[in-house]
Design a protein around this motif. Structure first.
Motif, PDB file in Angstrom:
ATOM      1  N   ASN A  50     -12.048  20.032   7.278  1.00  0.00           N
ATOM      2  CA  ASN A  50     -11.101  20.202   8.372  1.00  0.00           C
ATOM      3  C   ASN A  50     -10.162  21.364   8.043  1.00  0.00           C
ATOM      4  O   ASN A  50     -10.306  22.014   6.989  1.00  0.00           O
ATOM      5  CB  ASN A  50     -10.314  18.909   8.639  1.00  0.00           C
ATOM      6  N   LYS A  51      -9.247  21.616   8.919  1.00  0.00           N
ATOM      7  CA  LYS A  51      -8.327  22.749   8.742  1.00  0.00           C
ATOM      8  C   LYS A  51      -7.620  22.703   7.391  1.00  0.00           C
ATOM      9  O   LYS A  51      -7.486  23.712   6.704  1.00  0.00           O
ATOM     10  CB  LYS A  51      -7.293  22.733   9.875  1.00  0.00           C
ATOM     11  N   TRP A  52      -7.197  21.519   7.010  1.00  0.00           N
ATOM     12  CA  TRP A  52      -6.374  21.382   5.808  1.00  0.00           C
ATOM     13  C   TRP A  52      -7.202  21.535   4.534  1.00  0.00           C
ATOM     14  O   TRP A  52      -6.766  22.189   3.582  1.00  0.00           O
ATOM     15  CB  TRP A  52      -5.649  20.041   5.841  1.00  0.00           C
ATOM     16  N   THR A  53      -8.379  20.928   4.500  1.00  0.00           N
ATOM     17  CA  THR A  53      -9.218  21.048   3.305  1.00  0.00           C
ATOM     18  C   THR A  53      -9.727  22.481   3.142  1.00  0.00           C
ATOM     19  O   THR A  53      -9.834  22.986   2.023  1.00  0.00           O
ATOM     20  CB  THR A  53     -10.402  20.065   3.352  1.00  0.00           C
ATOM     21  N   ARG A  54     -10.031  23.141   4.257  1.00  0.00           N
ATOM     22  CA  ARG A  54     -10.463  24.539   4.175  1.00  0.00           C
ATOM     23  C   ARG A  54      -9.345  25.412   3.598  1.00  0.00           C
ATOM     24  O   ARG A  54      -9.586  26.315   2.786  1.00  0.00           O
ATOM     25  CB  ARG A  54     -10.853  25.053   5.563  1.00  0.00           C
ATOM     26  N   GLU A  55      -8.129  25.149   4.048  1.00  0.00           N
ATOM     27  CA  GLU A  55      -6.987  25.938   3.593  1.00  0.00           C
ATOM     28  C   GLU A  55      -6.791  25.798   2.083  1.00  0.00           C
ATOM     29  O   GLU A  55      -6.525  26.782   1.381  1.00  0.00           O
ATOM     30  CB  GLU A  55      -5.727  25.480   4.337  1.00  0.00           C
ATOM     31  N   CYS A  96      -3.256  16.690  -2.234  1.00  0.00           N
ATOM     32  CA  CYS A  96      -3.354  16.921  -0.793  1.00  0.00           C
ATOM     33  C   CYS A  96      -4.813  17.021  -0.358  1.00  0.00           C
ATOM     34  O   CYS A  96      -5.171  16.536   0.726  1.00  0.00           O
ATOM     35  CB  CYS A  96      -2.587  18.184  -0.408  1.00  0.00           C
ATOM     36  N   PHE A  97      -5.658  17.643  -1.176  1.00  0.00           N
ATOM     37  CA  PHE A  97      -7.073  17.736  -0.816  1.00  0.00           C
ATOM     38  C   PHE A  97      -7.678  16.342  -0.696  1.00  0.00           C
ATOM     39  O   PHE A  97      -8.433  16.055   0.249  1.00  0.00           O
ATOM     40  CB  PHE A  97      -7.832  18.539  -1.874  1.00  0.00           C
ATOM     41  N   CYS A  98      -7.342  15.458  -1.620  1.00  0.00           N
ATOM     42  CA  CYS A  98      -7.835  14.083  -1.545  1.00  0.00           C
ATOM     43  C   CYS A  98      -7.261  13.362  -0.327  1.00  0.00           C
ATOM     44  O   CYS A  98      -7.954  12.574   0.323  1.00  0.00           O
ATOM     45  CB  CYS A  98      -7.474  13.329  -2.821  1.00  0.00           C
ATOM     46  N   ILE A 110       0.858  -1.181   0.000  1.00  0.00           N
ATOM     47  CA  ILE A 110       0.000   0.000   0.000  1.00  0.00           C
ATOM     48  C   ILE A 110       0.895   1.233   0.000  1.00  0.00           C
ATOM     49  O   ILE A 110       1.628   1.488   0.957  1.00  0.00           O
ATOM     50  CB  ILE A 110      -0.928   0.002   1.226  1.00  0.00           C
ATOM     51  N   ILE A 111       0.844   1.981  -1.094  1.00  0.00           N
ATOM     52  CA  ILE A 111       1.676   3.167  -1.216  1.00  0.00           C
ATOM     53  C   ILE A 111       0.906   4.363  -0.660  1.00  0.00           C
ATOM     54  O   ILE A 111      -0.177   4.693  -1.149  1.00  0.00           O
ATOM     55  CB  ILE A 111       2.063   3.430  -2.687  1.00  0.00           C
ATOM     56  N   PHE A 112       1.459   4.993   0.357  1.00  0.00           N
ATOM     57  CA  PHE A 112       0.837   6.159   0.968  1.00  0.00           C
ATOM     58  C   PHE A 112       1.925   7.060   1.532  1.00  0.00           C
ATOM     59  O   PHE A 112       3.082   6.654   1.657  1.00  0.00           O
ATOM     60  CB  PHE A 112      -0.124   5.724   2.094  1.00  0.00           C
ATOM     61  N   LEU A 113       1.548   8.285   1.862  1.00  0.00           N
ATOM     62  CA  LEU A 113       2.472   9.210   2.501  1.00  0.00           C
ATOM     63  C   LEU A 113       2.174   9.250   3.989  1.00  0.00           C
ATOM     64  O   LEU A 113       1.003   9.401   4.385  1.00  0.00           O
ATOM     65  CB  LEU A 113       2.328  10.617   1.918  1.00  0.00           C
ATOM     66  N   ASP A 114       3.205   9.101   4.811  1.00  0.00           N
ATOM     67  CA  ASP A 114       2.976   9.281   6.236  1.00  0.00           C
ATOM     68  C   ASP A 114       2.790  10.774   6.504  1.00  0.00           C
ATOM     69  O   ASP A 114       2.927  11.610   5.605  1.00  0.00           O
ATOM     70  CB  ASP A 114       4.099   8.673   7.073  1.00  0.00           C
ATOM     71  N   TRP A 115       2.450  11.115   7.734  1.00  0.00           N
ATOM     72  CA  TRP A 115       2.085  12.503   8.024  1.00  0.00           C
ATOM     73  C   TRP A 115       3.225  13.471   7.728  1.00  0.00           C
ATOM     74  O   TRP A 115       3.015  14.560   7.172  1.00  0.00           O
ATOM     75  CB  TRP A 115       1.655  12.643   9.484  1.00  0.00           C
ATOM     76  N   GLU A 116       4.448  13.082   8.063  1.00  0.00           N
ATOM     77  CA  GLU A 116       5.600  13.963   7.822  1.00  0.00           C
ATOM     78  C   GLU A 116       5.790  14.184   6.319  1.00  0.00           C
ATOM     79  O   GLU A 116       6.059  15.313   5.876  1.00  0.00           O
ATOM     80  CB  GLU A 116       6.857  13.342   8.445  1.00  0.00           C
ATOM     81  N   GLU A 117       5.646  13.140   5.526  1.00  0.00           N
ATOM     82  CA  GLU A 117       5.790  13.273   4.075  1.00  0.00           C
ATOM     83  C   GLU A 117       4.670  14.118   3.483  1.00  0.00           C
ATOM     84  O   GLU A 117       4.892  14.926   2.571  1.00  0.00           O
ATOM     85  CB  GLU A 117       5.803  11.886   3.427  1.00  0.00           C
ATOM     86  N   LEU A 118       3.459  13.929   4.011  1.00  0.00           N
ATOM     87  CA  LEU A 118       2.324  14.710   3.516  1.00  0.00           C
ATOM     88  C   LEU A 118       2.515  16.193   3.812  1.00  0.00           C
ATOM     89  O   LEU A 118       2.230  17.055   2.960  1.00  0.00           O
ATOM     90  CB  LEU A 118       1.036  14.195   4.163  1.00  0.00           C
ATOM     91  N   MET A 119       3.014  16.522   5.008  1.00  0.00           N
ATOM     92  CA  MET A 119       3.281  17.914   5.343  1.00  0.00           C
ATOM     93  C   MET A 119       4.393  18.491   4.470  1.00  0.00           C
ATOM     94  O   MET A 119       4.354  19.656   4.067  1.00  0.00           O
ATOM     95  CB  MET A 119       3.676  18.022   6.829  1.00  0.00           C
ATOM     96  N   ARG A 120       5.374  17.645   4.178  1.00  0.00           N
ATOM     97  CA  ARG A 120       6.466  18.088   3.319  1.00  0.00           C
ATOM     98  C   ARG A 120       5.948  18.443   1.931  1.00  0.00           C
ATOM     99  O   ARG A 120       6.343  19.446   1.327  1.00  0.00           O
ATOM    100  CB  ARG A 120       7.520  16.980   3.218  1.00  0.00           C
ATOM    101  N   LEU A 121       5.032  17.625   1.426  1.00  0.00           N
ATOM    102  CA  LEU A 121       4.446  17.886   0.110  1.00  0.00           C
ATOM    103  C   LEU A 121       3.556  19.125   0.151  1.00  0.00           C
ATOM    104  O   LEU A 121       3.622  19.986  -0.741  1.00  0.00           O
ATOM    105  CB  LEU A 121       3.635  16.674  -0.346  1.00  0.00           C
ATOM    106  N   LEU A 122       2.718  19.230   1.180  1.00  0.00           N
ATOM    107  CA  LEU A 122       1.796  20.362   1.282  1.00  0.00           C
ATOM    108  C   LEU A 122       2.540  21.689   1.338  1.00  0.00           C
ATOM    109  O   LEU A 122       2.108  22.676   0.737  1.00  0.00           O
ATOM    110  CB  LEU A 122       0.921  20.202   2.531  1.00  0.00           C
ATOM    111  N   ASN A 123       3.661  21.723   2.055  1.00  0.00           N
ATOM    112  CA  ASN A 123       4.400  22.968   2.258  1.00  0.00           C
ATOM    113  C   ASN A 123       5.513  23.198   1.234  1.00  0.00           C
ATOM    114  O   ASN A 123       6.258  24.175   1.346  1.00  0.00           O
ATOM    115  CB  ASN A 123       5.006  22.979   3.672  1.00  0.00           C
ATOM    116  N   PHE A 124       5.601  22.315   0.255  1.00  0.00           N
ATOM    117  CA  PHE A 124       6.639  22.456  -0.764  1.00  0.00           C
ATOM    118  C   PHE A 124       6.351  23.688  -1.622  1.00  0.00           C
ATOM    119  O   PHE A 124       5.251  23.863  -2.151  1.00  0.00           O
ATOM    120  CB  PHE A 124       6.688  21.208  -1.644  1.00  0.00           C
TER     121      PHE A 124
END
Length: 251
Positions: free
Chosen positions: A111-116, A70-72, A39-53
């Motif tokens: 949530n906070k992230w989808t609203r952003e 990121c929205f998905c 199962i290929i997924f991003l852990d939370w740290e990787e997801l934050m890294r992508l979001l803030n890139f």
């Protein structure tokens, strides 16, 4: 694995018409060597890294690819549903969609992230669709490029069998990232947070608990790794630790 059911269906069709002098096919149950894909997924740290890139403003397509993924990953939406999401589907507290794949009517709280992310596209001249149209091919190609730039390169082992021979191949995670990974990212991270699988299924639209088992196994493995962190803590009571800190301050 895909061909055998089709062959069996054809033989049943022929048997019912009296075209087969034997029924050996009914006993044919081969044991195929098969490994489940990881199962290929991003852990939370990787997801934050992508979001803030940081992506230059002139590279609008890459910015949209990052935002859609990121929205998905924060909402559980499939890529196909994100592409058809309209502002009429977006309420004050939730989005309400009928999924293209399964025709399920889902209510997914914001949530906070989808609203952003939505705020980036909510403007007076915004079109009916929330996100610009991006083809699946462009999404997958751009995601690999962005994730490579982000350093999301954890090795992933892929195992397959051919003619009874096992073959192992190691690839970087960014090479395997695609639109499918966003929804999986949501599920695994939600389970790791301790959210009940039943609640997660209401957001994702999974119809059966069996479909959640692979994600639960991944989340449990991650939690076990996190719990191992307690083993590295020193054997001191909170009082002893406070006393040691006080002594160090006085000295």
């Amino acid at each position: 694995e895909k061909n055998i059911p089709a062959l069996r269906w054809f033989l049943i069709w022929a048997d019912r018409r009296g075209l087969l002098p034997y029924k050996d096919y009914l006993e044919f149950k081969p044991k195929l060597q098969k490994m489940d894909d990881p199962i290929i997924f991003l852990d939370w740290e990787e997801l934050m890294r992508l979001l803030n890139f940081e992506i230059p403003e002139e590279q609008e397509t890459l910015r949209s690819v990052r935002d859609v993924f990121c929205f998905c990953a924060f909402s559980s939406l499939r890529y196909s549903d994100a592409m058809t999401l309209t502002w009429a589907d977006v309420g004050q507290d939730a989005i309400r969609v009928v999924t293209q794949k399964t025709r399920d009517a889902l209510t997914i709280e914001l949530n906070k992230w989808t609203r952003e992310i939505l705020a980036r596209y909510d403007r007076p001249d915004a079109p009916l669709k929330v996100f610009p149209r991006i083809t699946n091919q462009v999404m997958n190609r751009a995601l690999k490029e962005i994730c490579q730039e982000c350093g999301i390169d954890t090795p992933v082992r892929l195992t397959s069998y051919k003619g009874g021979a096992r073959k192992d191949v190691a690839k970087k995670k960014y090479e395997l990232i695609g639109t499918h990974a966003a929804r999986r990212t949501f599920v695994v991270n939600a389970l790791q947070m301790g959210i009940s699988p039943t609640v997660v299924m209401k957001w994702t639209g999974h119809s059966g608990f069996d479909s959640m088992k692979p994600y639960i196994a991944v989340a449990d493995a991650a939690r076990a790794t996190a719990m191992a962190g307690f083993d590295r803590l020193e054997n001191k009571t909170p009082a002893a630790a406070d006393g040691a800190a006080a002594g160090a301050t006085q000295s």
